[in-house]
Design an enzyme around this catalytic site. Structure first.
Site, short mmCIF file in Angstrom:
data_model
loop_
_atom_site.label_atom_id
_atom_site.label_comp_id
_atom_site.label_asym_id
_atom_site.label_seq_id
_atom_site.Cartn_x
_atom_site.Cartn_y
_atom_site.Cartn_z
N GLU A 17 11.06 -9.55 -9.12
CA GLU A 17 10.00 -10.35 -9.27
C GLU A 17 8.88 -10.03 -8.32
OE1 GLU A 17 8.97 -15.16 -9.61
OE2 GLU A 17 11.12 -14.48 -9.76
N GLY A 18 7.88 -9.98 -8.82
CA GLY A 18 6.49 -9.94 -7.65
C GLY A 18 5.64 -10.96 -7.83
N LYS A 38 8.53 -6.52 -18.78
CA LYS A 38 7.68 -7.10 -17.88
C LYS A 38 7.12 -8.26 -18.50
CE LYS A 38 4.79 -6.32 -13.98
NZ LYS A 38 4.25 -5.31 -13.26
N ASP A 132 -2.82 1.44 -6.91
CA ASP A 132 -1.78 0.68 -6.09
C ASP A 132 -0.45 1.76 -5.85
OD1 ASP A 132 -0.49 -1.17 -4.61
OD2 ASP A 132 0.36 -2.23 -6.20
#
Length: 997
Positions: A17-18, A38, A132
């Site tokens: 989990e982010g 996701k 990213d």
């Protein structure tokens, strides 16, 4: 979620989990394979921006197919409306794992980085930027192949202290890509990301350079204890060569990392293939380097506190120390800390006198909109004093205005390198830097806030200048009334502020306050004349010509612009002359002198090219395209827009690219190419969204909505109008939306609803005294009123529209005039006044021929029907046939349906029942599909008549019954009162009789 089945994916276990997303292992029950599933966290799922972006980027990335990119198999929404993405499940380790386990050699590192670059090369070719790239987003599967993860799906974590030893915790701030927002992970940010400005593919390559550095050196290129410190180092410092940390690193790899980590994007690798080629070439120098790279621990990564806080902590841990000593120690440390801060606090670098003088002249030139001259002065200023941060920032602003984004970005980076944290400066210096920075970043709302505070903070003798800057900030944020107020306050404080008079004159002209605009411009001219400022005098004349053009006085505008052209001839800088030539071109377009307009535009473009003025070259090409577009010469317009787009890509002209894309969307709309409209809509949208350009966004969405309406995609158009309504932040915008709603319902043949929206649009335009808009809206109202047999009200509306279309002493509005005559022609036809219908229809044809094709089609078949109904059947049928042929080239759904119906009726009058039956049948199918009941019942009635004339009474009776059913549906849609008025028209009465026979 565990155990739940969503679509055909059964959730098996939680993987991680982010801040934004949760990833589960799931089983695809259809294909029998395990996948990564996701979805958004509960917090992010409530944010509509995250939800929309989550799915939008999934759609984009799902199109990528590359062996080194983790595939996206599917995406959608749960029953609760939470978006999800189904991805390839990678079994293996991340690059972050390999680094920390010290499993990397230099050759293996190069191979991994090369595969990452190959993946990015494919993504960049498809217009996708990762934003990213970091070790945890690079996976190495069990076969040793690289898979790049999370394309475009940057995590969101709240701000706060980070553990620099944990790369997973180093993600910054948010995922939103609006201007000024930072996206990415601090250690791997590019300077552009650290500054929150626009990024492109070269930003990803900077991050790849950071990965390469860390892989071969054993430590990050930019390492520090907080996000702010990391960002500051990225912006202003170059890391030591990797070979200084790891002696095994050869010189070739030092060179590759140095190029990849260049501060300026233009000094880096320009595409992934260049970097791949250099990595391939470096292979020979790393043969035999099989030692693993040792992971280095950076200073400051320990757990023991240091500095003043550690000292205090030590003091308080000594229980036998008297409390007085403790208090004294605290006070002493506080005094020392204050003294250190007082004498070492940051201040802005005081520029040299010569640089300051050049800077002041440049800023005044900017207030006069002389950005090219200002750029030259500022370039001299930074040559005199390269540490003059404000000069670099203002130069960045000039480059932004001149539409050179790379140069603007470079100067902004330099300015913020000199002042990495403006908030610690004295208030006025801090506000100046922040305001200019936000302007360059196109965060105009925040720039307004800074300039507003600055205007209150500066000494009284500087306030008049500050108010001009505040006015310009209001202009950029499209707050015209506040801009005018700010400029007027400046003139009241200092009546010698010529720039303030110039700016307020421009703004008053845009709001149609022409007398006040001329007075302000006259005052500016007098003040500039005192100083013999030829460039400023030329600008005043140029703006006076623009205002005269807005007032419809093209002859006077031409004369004033020719004076400006004469004055600009003595100037060394040619940008003013180019702008005058472009405005002369536009004036000639309005006057209908296309040939002369093209001469002026071509001269402007040639002069711009010769002087290296790329932004004006692009502007000139767009203006030439506009000239062709207004004259209906679409291929020539497209050629110029395409060239402008090519140059915009070449020179990184973001504003020109957006403007040319907007015009191309308009052109594609006229061509009926809905996919083309959508393509250029998407190209223009990001720039206007990020900059908050409400007017351009409104126009852009309106173009797409009108194209959808024209193509018959009425439901999509209505959804688009709902979006437009949210964008409408002022009365002018609201009126435009109401008018477009009226046009949509007019095409859907819901006359009462169309009239309601046109009435509201008229009310708003009347309150604003927007003359031209009133003219178009009154014509639209009249076109609905006569359909309800409200001829008196229709005539009153059309009379007002006619007065606006033909103002005394001004140029006529040819398009509005053609529309007025068309409406009068159709109204006369409905009342069986055939002579007036033919007269007005021919006037509309004359005005629209070769210019306004949709008007030409409607006028053509209206005249044809009038002739056919009055007995001139052969000529009438021929005119309807010609109009139908033209309509088939335009792909306007309702226009073609109406032209088919008119040809069917004219054929029937001419005795050609088979042609009438075929054309009416085609029209009826189109009307039925679009649920246009008014056209549907008329087409069925004409089919019934044609079938009856062919001798098939039974079939004619069946079709007539269908016509009556469609007529009943129309009555239900419109309501009893409106329907009864409609049924009173002579042409409708006649057709009803035929349908009931």
């Amino acid at each position: 979620m565990i155990g739940r089945t969503i679509s055909h994916y059964r959730i098996v276990e939680k993987l991680g989990e982010g801040g934004m997303g949760v990833v589960y292992i799931a089983e695809d029950t259809l294909l029998g394979r395990r996948v990564a599933f996701k979805t958004l966290t509960a917090r992010s799922g409530d944010n509509q921006h995250f939800r929309a972006r989550f799915l939008r980027e999934a759609r984009a990335v799902s199109a990528l197919s590359h062996p080194h990119i983790a595939h996206i198999y599917d995406y959608g929404e749960t029953d609760e409306g939470s978006p999800y993405i189904v991805m390839e499940l990678i079994k293996g380790e991340t690059l972050s794992d390999l680094m920390h386990k010290e499993k990397l050699t230099i050759p293996r590192s190069i191979e991994i980085i090369k595969q990452v670059a190959e993946a990015l090369g494919e993504a960049h070719a498809q217009g996708i930027i990762h934003r990213d790239i970091k070790p945890s987003n690079v996976a190495i599967n069990e076969r040793g192949n690289v898979k790049v993860l999370d394309f475009g799906l940057a995590k969101q974590l709240g701000p706060g202290p980070i553990n620099v030893a944990d790369t997973e915790q180093r993600t910054l701030l948010n995922t939103q890509t609006r201007e000024g927002m930072i996206v990415g992970t601090p250690l791997y940010l590019s300077p552009e990301q650290a500054l929150g400005v626009d990024v492109d593919a070269r930003s990803d390559l900077f991050a790849v350079g950071s990965l390469l550095y860390e892989c071969i050196a054993g430590k990050p290129a930019f390492d520090s204890g907080s996000p702010v410190e990391i960002c500051a180092r990225i912006i202003r410092e170059d890391p030591p060569p990797p070979s200084q940390i790891n002696p095994d690193v050869p010189e070739e790899l030092d060179d590759i990392t140095k190029r990849a980590l260049a501060k300026k994007p233009e000094a880096r690798y320009q595409n992934a293939q260049q970097m791949i080629d250099d990595l391939e070439a470096a292979r020979t120098s790393i043969l035999g380097l099989d030692r693993t790279v040792t992971r280095m621990v950076s200073p400051g990564q320990g757990t023991h506190p240091t500095g003043a806080l550690a000292t205090l902590s030590d003091i308080f841990r000594r229980p036998r120390l008297p409390i007085g000593y403790v208090v004294g120690g605290v006070i002493l440390i506080a005094l020392i800390a204050f003294a250190v801060w007082r004498y070492t606090r940051p201040t802005i670098h005081p520029p040299s006198p010569a640089a300051k003088q050049l800077y002041d002249r440049a800023v005044e030139a900017m207030r006069e909109s002389a950005y090219f001259r200002a750029s030259k002065l500022l370039e001299q200023a930074v040559q005199e004093d390269d540490e003059f941060a404000l000069a670099h920032a203002r130069l960045a602003e000039c480059w932004m205005e001149l539409d050179s984004s790379d140069k603007a970005q470079s100067e902004l980076i330099r300015a913020l390198t000199l002042v990495p944290n403006p908030s610690v400066l004295p208030q006025v210096d801090s506000l100046k830097i922040q305001a200019v920075t936000k302007t360059v970043q196109r965060d105009f709302a925040k720039a307004v806030d800074d300039y507003r505070t600055l205007a209150s903070a500066v000494p009284i003798n500087e306030r008049a200048f500050a108010l001009v800057d505040l006015g310009r900030a209001y202009e950029r944020s499209e707050q015209t009334p506040k801009a005018i107020e700010s400029y007027q306050q400046s003139t009241q404080l200092d009546s010698r502020r010529a720039a303030a008079y110039l700016r307020v004159g421009i703004m008053l002209g845009k709001t149609a306050k022409f007398a006040d605009a001329y007075n302000a411009l006259d005052q500016a001219y007098k003040l500039f004349d005192i100083d013999a400022n030829i460039e400023a005098l030329s600008e005043v004349l140029l703006q006076r010509g623009v205002v005269l053009g807005l007032e419809g006085k093209s002859a006077e505008a031409r004369n004033v612009l020719l004076q400006a052209l004469e004055k600009s001839g003595v100037l060394e800088n040619k940008d003013k002359r180019i702008k005058v030539l472009l405005n002369l071109s536009n004036t000639e377009i309005i006057a209908g002198n296309l040939e002369q307009a093209q001469q002026y535009s071509k001269e402007a473009v040639e002069l711009a090219k010769a002087n290296g003025l790329d932004n004006l070259t692009m502007q000139g090409l767009i203006d030439i395209g506009n000239a062709y577009l207004k004259k209906g010469k679409l291929p020539e317009a497209e050629q110029n827009y395409t060239e402008a787009l090519r140059l915009a890509e070449l020179y990184k002209g973001e504003r020109s690219k957006a403007r040319a894309s907007l015009q191309m969307a308009s052109l594609k709309s006229q061509q009926g190419d809905i996919e083309g409209v959508r393509k250029f809509f998407q190209m223009a949208l990001p720039f206007y969204e990020k900059g908050g350009y409400r007017n351009e966004l409104l126009n852009l969405y309106a173009i797409l909505e009108r194209a959808e309406t024209a193509s018959g995609s009425y439901d999509a158009a209505q959804q688009r109008l709902d979006e437009l309504r949210k964008l409408a932040s002022d009365q002018q915008s609201l009126a435009l939306v109401e008018e477009d709603f009226g046009s949509l319902f007019a095409d859907r043949q819901n006359v009462p609803e169309a009239l309601r929206h046109y009435d509201e649009s008229y009310r708003i335009y009347k309150s604003l005294d927007a003359k031209v808009a009133i003219g178009y809206t009154q014509n639209n109202r009249a076109s609905q009123l006569w359909q309800l047999a409200q001829y008196d009200n229709a005539n009153a509306a059309i009379d007002e529209a006619l007065q606006i279309a033909q103002p005394p002493g001004r140029d006529p509005n040819l398009q509005l005039l053609a529309l007025v005559h068309l409406t009068k022609s159709r109204m006369a036809l409905s009342a069986a006044n055939f002579a007036d219908a033919i007269t007005n229809g021919n006037k509309a044809l004359e005005l629209s021929s070769g210019k306004f094709k949709s008007i030409e089609v409607r006028a053509g078949f209206t005249v044809g029907l009038a002739e056919a109904r009055s007995g001139n059947t052969v000529s009438g049928k021929k005119k309807c046939e010609t109009a139908l042929a033209l309509a088939r080239t335009l792909t306007n759904y309702d226009l073609l349906s109406q032209a088919l119906l008119a040809y069917a009726e004219a054929s029937l009058f001419a005795g050609d029942a088979p042609a009438g039956l075929a054309s009416a049948g085609e029209a009826q199918q189109r009307f039925t599909t679009a649920q246009q009941h008014e056209g549907e019942w008329r087409a069925l009635a004409i089919q019934a008549l044609a079938t009856l004339k062919s001798g098939d009474k039974t079939r004619a009776s069946e079709i007539a019954a269908k016509a009556r059913t469609a007529l009943a549906a129309l009555e239900q849609l419109w309501g009893g009162d409106s329907f009864r008025q409609y049924a009173e028209r002579k042409d409708i009465k006649s057709l009803m009789v035929s349908a009931s026979a």
